[in-house]
Design a protein around this motif. Structure first.
Motif, mmCIF file in Angstrom:
data_model
loop_
_atom_site.group_PDB
_atom_site.id
_atom_site.type_symbol
_atom_site.label_atom_id
_atom_site.label_comp_id
_atom_site.label_asym_id
_atom_site.label_seq_id
_atom_site.Cartn_x
_atom_site.Cartn_y
_atom_site.Cartn_z
ATOM 1 N N SER A 52 0.847 -1.184 0.000
ATOM 2 C CA SER A 52 0.000 0.000 0.000
ATOM 3 C C SER A 52 0.887 1.240 0.000
ATOM 4 N N SER A 53 0.267 2.383 -0.141
ATOM 5 C CA SER A 53 1.040 3.629 -0.152
ATOM 6 C C SER A 53 1.680 3.896 1.202
ATOM 7 N N ARG A 54 1.138 3.279 2.267
ATOM 8 C CA ARG A 54 1.686 3.471 3.612
ATOM 9 C C ARG A 54 2.677 2.385 3.992
ATOM 10 N N GLY A 55 2.953 1.469 3.073
ATOM 11 C CA GLY A 55 3.970 0.466 3.340
ATOM 12 C C GLY A 55 3.470 -0.873 3.844
ATOM 13 N N ARG A 56 2.182 -1.039 3.924
ATOM 14 C CA ARG A 56 1.654 -2.340 4.326
ATOM 15 C C ARG A 56 1.877 -3.307 3.174
ATOM 16 N N THR A 57 2.404 -4.497 3.513
ATOM 17 C CA THR A 57 2.805 -5.428 2.459
ATOM 18 C C THR A 57 2.096 -6.771 2.551
ATOM 19 N N CYS A 96 4.210 -5.619 -13.229
ATOM 20 C CA CYS A 96 3.850 -4.596 -12.266
ATOM 21 C C CYS A 96 2.361 -4.296 -12.440
ATOM 22 N N ALA A 97 1.667 -4.044 -11.322
ATOM 23 C CA ALA A 97 0.237 -3.787 -11.396
ATOM 24 C C ALA A 97 -0.156 -2.701 -10.405
ATOM 25 N N LEU A 98 -1.166 -1.947 -10.800
ATOM 26 C CA LEU A 98 -1.690 -0.865 -9.961
ATOM 27 C C LEU A 98 -3.121 -1.207 -9.566
ATOM 28 N N ALA A 99 -3.377 -1.151 -8.249
ATOM 29 C CA ALA A 99 -4.690 -1.522 -7.740
ATOM 30 C C ALA A 99 -5.671 -0.355 -7.821
ATOM 31 N N LEU A 100 -6.929 -0.701 -7.652
ATOM 32 C CA LEU A 100 -7.973 0.315 -7.627
ATOM 33 C C LEU A 100 -8.061 0.994 -6.272
ATOM 34 N N LEU A 101 -7.669 0.267 -5.217
ATOM 35 C CA LEU A 101 -7.750 0.786 -3.863
ATOM 36 C C LEU A 101 -6.375 0.736 -3.203
ATOM 37 N N ASN A 102 -6.280 1.316 -2.009
ATOM 38 C CA ASN A 102 -5.010 1.342 -1.288
ATOM 39 C C ASN A 102 -4.955 0.190 -0.295
ATOM 40 N N TYR A 103 -5.060 -1.028 -0.802
ATOM 41 C CA TYR A 103 -4.981 -2.222 0.020
ATOM 42 C C TYR A 103 -4.177 -3.262 -0.737
#
Length: 124
Positions: A52-57, A96-103
């Motif tokens: 996530s953008s906050r670093g959750r992996t 590489c992939a970009l998600a719709l949400l920040n999860y």
């Protein structure tokens, strides 16, 4: 329009290391989660890791302790994957992939945008 461009793939011997990068551009939300998937010949595309953008992996069990995903928080357009202790079974095209949400979801349906991929080949 979103563009994702991977780089850094190549040929490496088993036990070696390799780093992948992904540059994102276009009209995207910087707060979205991003991830790495891979697809070996004749197999389905599978999750490797996401962040996530906050670093959750999230890591797939097969790469835990060997791979490290990160992103540049100063420039959230960059995504990285550090791969250590590589095995022949890691051989695949990496996307590489970009998600719709920040999860950092492992669900492939969570990812809307995809790069063209970069090949990683691990020789035994």
């Amino acid at each position: 329009q979103v563009q994702l461009v991977e780089s850094g793939g190549g040929l490496v011997q088993a036990g070696g290391s390799l780093g992948l990068s992904c540059a994102a551009s276009g009209s995207i939300f910087m707060i979205n989660a991003m991830g790495w998937y891979r697809q070996a010949s004749g197999k389905e595309r599978e999750m490797v890791a996401s962040i996530s953008s906050r670093g959750r992996t999230y890591y797939a069990e097969s790469v835990k302790g060997r791979f490290t995903i990160s992103r540049d928080n100063a420039n959230k357009n960059m995504l990285y994957l550090r791969m250590d202790s590589l095995k022949p079974e890691d051989t695949a095209m990496y996307y590489c992939a970009l998600a719709l949400l920040n999860y950092p979801s492992p669900d492939i349906d969570s990812y809307k945008y995809w790069g063209q991929g970069t090949q990683v080949t691990v020789s035994s």
